[in-house]
Design a protein around this motif. Structure first.
Motif, mmCIF file in Angstrom:
data_model
loop_
_atom_site.group_PDB
_atom_site.id
_atom_site.type_symbol
_atom_site.label_atom_id
_atom_site.label_comp_id
_atom_site.label_asym_id
_atom_site.label_seq_id
_atom_site.Cartn_x
_atom_site.Cartn_y
_atom_site.Cartn_z
ATOM 1 N N ALA A 57 0.757 -1.241 -0.072
ATOM 2 C CA ALA A 57 0.035 -0.134 -0.028
ATOM 3 C C ALA A 57 0.853 1.339 0.004
ATOM 4 N N VAL A 58 1.845 1.106 0.930
ATOM 5 C CA VAL A 58 2.874 2.401 0.786
ATOM 6 C C VAL A 58 3.422 2.555 -0.522
ATOM 7 N N GLN A 59 3.815 1.515 -1.112
ATOM 8 C CA GLN A 59 4.693 1.697 -2.393
ATOM 9 C C GLN A 59 3.720 2.151 -3.509
ATOM 10 N N GLU A 60 2.463 1.517 -3.518
ATOM 11 C CA GLU A 60 1.350 2.158 -4.193
ATOM 12 C C GLU A 60 1.068 3.790 -4.185
ATOM 13 N N ILE A 61 0.912 4.034 -2.820
ATOM 14 C CA ILE A 61 0.765 5.542 -2.816
ATOM 15 C C ILE A 61 1.783 6.332 -3.183
ATOM 16 N N SER A 62 3.027 5.876 -2.973
ATOM 17 C CA SER A 62 4.223 6.399 -3.273
ATOM 18 C C SER A 62 4.335 6.493 -4.890
ATOM 19 N N ARG A 63 3.777 5.758 -5.522
ATOM 20 C CA ARG A 63 3.755 5.641 -7.272
ATOM 21 C C ARG A 63 2.633 6.625 -7.570
ATOM 22 N N SER A 64 1.659 6.508 -7.013
ATOM 23 C CA SER A 64 0.272 7.195 -7.292
ATOM 24 C C SER A 64 0.455 8.844 -7.312
ATOM 25 N N VAL A 65 0.937 9.343 -5.862
ATOM 26 C CA VAL A 65 0.803 10.809 -5.683
ATOM 27 C C VAL A 65 2.285 11.149 -5.125
ATOM 28 N N GLY A 66 3.219 10.218 -5.050
ATOM 29 C CA GLY A 66 4.422 10.777 -4.828
ATOM 30 C C GLY A 66 5.358 11.665 -5.560
ATOM 31 N N ASP A 67 4.816 11.886 -6.905
ATOM 32 C CA ASP A 67 5.396 12.953 -7.683
ATOM 33 C C ASP A 67 4.964 14.243 -7.362
ATOM 34 N N HIS A 68 3.740 14.423 -6.451
ATOM 35 C CA HIS A 68 3.428 16.012 -6.203
ATOM 36 C C HIS A 68 3.698 16.086 -4.512
ATOM 37 N N ILE A 69 3.618 15.066 -3.729
ATOM 38 C CA ILE A 69 3.404 15.170 -2.126
ATOM 39 C C ILE A 69 4.775 14.458 -1.857
ATOM 40 N N SER A 70 5.309 14.962 -0.768
ATOM 41 C CA SER A 70 6.341 14.201 -0.005
ATOM 42 C C SER A 70 5.655 12.981 0.835
ATOM 43 N N ILE A 71 6.393 11.866 0.714
ATOM 44 C CA ILE A 71 5.823 10.694 1.346
ATOM 45 C C ILE A 71 6.950 10.162 2.109
ATOM 46 N N THR A 72 6.148 9.691 3.422
ATOM 47 C CA THR A 72 6.872 9.082 4.496
ATOM 48 C C THR A 72 6.210 7.985 4.950
ATOM 49 N N ALA A 73 7.116 6.985 5.771
ATOM 50 C CA ALA A 73 6.502 5.871 6.482
ATOM 51 C C ALA A 73 7.221 5.549 7.751
ATOM 52 N N LEU A 74 6.621 4.980 8.575
ATOM 53 C CA LEU A 74 6.993 4.715 10.035
ATOM 54 C C LEU A 74 8.176 3.674 10.137
ATOM 55 N N ALA A 75 9.205 3.719 10.874
ATOM 56 C CA ALA A 75 10.135 2.762 11.107
ATOM 57 C C ALA A 75 10.311 2.625 12.607
ATOM 58 N N ARG A 76 10.529 1.565 13.048
ATOM 59 C CA ARG A 76 11.111 1.502 14.590
ATOM 60 C C ARG A 76 12.797 1.643 14.363
#
Length: 521
Positions: A57-76
């Protein structure tokens, strides 16, 4: 000079941790596109290390809107988590890694069972490793509001020297109060600017005491340049800071805060509605900004004042948040141009001619049923159609049904399709819905138990669209199903089937993971 406040939306990460709010990949992409229309600066798209589905899901969101919006995700603060974030967001134009690690005594002693120095070193090592992958790294000092200040600052100083470019101060359990939290941010901001004034100071507040919005605004007044929020205040326990509340507070009280955001406020209500539709979690009617009664006035004194001048009792107009005071009424004779205009006015893109034609036919069907179609009907028509047409959980399809209700033997018959197989049958129950669910259980041959059933209207008028939300238990796990229709019996059947399909998809996914583990071992 006004400061620009960076807005990170974490609805798809922190908000989705709410029981019953789990979204599939296509629903997440649809919501991310709405966040793009809202003009949020950053989307926290998920926790990719938690599951293969969340990674996808994170990967697909990055592909879909990541060219216009900064994308991040959580890591321990572990290498495997950081790798998962990097691999899932690397295709975005401006990605950054978000690392979280506890800083309060209770987290260090009870959660990690390590010394403070050892936990601090974990954070430093994690930041150093993340910096080898991406130039920007956010470090969150979890439970900062209950942390010893000297240790908290020691941690912040160490991770900044290790390369962190954003420091996030969370009020993880909603413990802080505005004066106290503002003072904490002021002290950190002063010290942070002295060691590296390029580091962004951020806050992330929870609402356990109902103070998340107040704490976030207090933090902004004391130097925070970035805020983390969710739509409708969705989040664990009592929720997170409500994006719409903070944004409108900054706009309405610009004289106090001297700050602005990039948020397109006219998209706030659409975003709230879409989230409600996707999760099935309603907004309380008196919720600030997006509640149904947020701009309603029933008091005679209030109504009299409003008729004389709206500013008597309104500090902002409904139009500012996307609630039109006058709606465009459509009928079956309105035609394609009027329908397309209504859809595009809400921010939806209709570049695909085939999709538009299918949507228009759905609109005509709805118009024949309702006679008059309002903006809110069009909104749910588009979102419902897209969810249905792209969703992978339509394993069982309802072809037809019939319900007969009486005092003796309420009976239901149904015809379902699964692939090329068509199955039909009938059953009796305690009432029409029970009979309908009984025949569906018989046809699908699944031992599911209904835990929750709720129906409510999502539009106005005597031909209102009804939405049904259900929860079922299957093999010890709970699954949600949602559907809407002008026929509430049909909506009930579709919601039940969608819950069953969600359970079946989960079983398929678990089996695929099991086979993959066997193959790797």
């Amino acid at each position: 000079m006004k400061r620009n406040i960076i807005v990170l939306d974490t609805t798809l990460r922190d908000g989705e941790q709410v029981p019953g709010a789990k979204l599939n990949v296509n629903q997440k992409i649809e919501f991310a596109r709405q966040l793009e229309r809202l003009h949020v600066d950053i989307i926290e798209a998920g926790f990719p290390a938690s599951s293969k589905g969340d990674f996808q899901a994170v990967q697909e969101i990055s592909r879909s809107v990541g060219d216009h919006i900064s994308i991040t995700a959580l890591a321990r603060a572990v290498k495997a988590d950081i790798d998962a974030v990097y691999e899932s967001i690397r295709i975005a134009q401006d990605p950054f890694i978000h690392i979280v690690l506890g800083s309060s005594n209770i987290h260090v002693e009870k959660k990690f069972n390590r010394s403070k120095d050892a936990v601090l070193q974990m954070g430093v090592d994690a930041v150093k490793y993340a910096k080898t992958l991406l130039p920007h790294v956010q470090y969150s000092t979890e439970d900062a509001s209950r942390s010893d200040f000297d240790y908290l600052w020691k941690t912040i100083e160490a991770v900044v020297k290790a390369g962190a470019t954003i420091i996030n101060i969370p009020d993880t359990v909603g413990y802080a109060e505005p004066g106290e939290f503002g003072d904490l941010i002021r002290r950190i901001n002063y010290r942070l600017k002295n060691i590296n004034d390029n580091v962004i100071l951020s806050v992330h507040c929870h609402n356990d005491l109902g103070l998340a919005t107040a704490n976030t605004l207090s933090a902004i007044k004391n130097g925070a340049d970035k805020i983390e929020c969710t739509i409708n205040g969705l989040g664990e326990r009592a929720g997170n800071t409500s994006l719409e509340e903070v944004v409108m507070a900054l706009k309405v009280r610009e004289d106090v805060y001297q700050c602005m955001t990039n948020i397109k406020t006219t998209e706030l209500l659409n975003t709230s509605k879409l989230l409600t539709h996707l999760t099935g979690l309603d907004v309380q009617v008196n919720k600030a900004i997006t509640g149904e009664n947020a701009f309603a006035h029933s008091s005679g004194i209030h109504q009299d004042g409003l008729l004389k001048d709206k500013q008597v009792y309104e500090i902002m107009s409904p139009e500012e948040v996307g609630a039109d005071s006058m709606e465009l009424i459509l009928t079956a004779r309105s035609g394609r141009h009027a329908f397309k205009n209504a859809v595009e006015r809400m921010g939806f893109s209709l570049n695909d001619d085939a999709e538009f034609e299918q949507l228009f036919q759905k609109f005509l069907e709805l118009a024949d049923l309702k006679k008059e179609v309002y903006d809110h009907d069009v909104f749910y028509l588009v979102t419902g159609y897209r969810e249905h047409s792209t969703s992978q959980n339509q394993l069982y399809e309802l072809l037809s049904f019939q319900v007969v209700t009486n005092d003796l033997y309420p009976t239901a018959a149904a015809k379902l399709r699964m692939g090329d197989e068509i199955i039909k049958g009938s059953a009796v129950g305690d009432g029409p819905i029970d009979a309908l669910y009984s025949v569906i259980k018989t046809l699908t041959k699944l031992d599911v138990h209904l835990q929750h059933y709720k129906i409510n209207s999502i539009s106005r008028g005597k031909e209102a669209v009804g939405r049904v939300n259900i929860k079922i238990e299957y093999k010890g796990k709970t699954y949600s199903g949602r559907a809407m229709d002008t026929d509430i019996i049909k909506a009930s059947a579709l919601a039940f089937l969608n819950g069953i399909n969600a359970a079946l998809l989960d079983a398929v996914y678990n089996e695929e993971q099991r086979k993959e583990e066997i193959r790797l071992n």
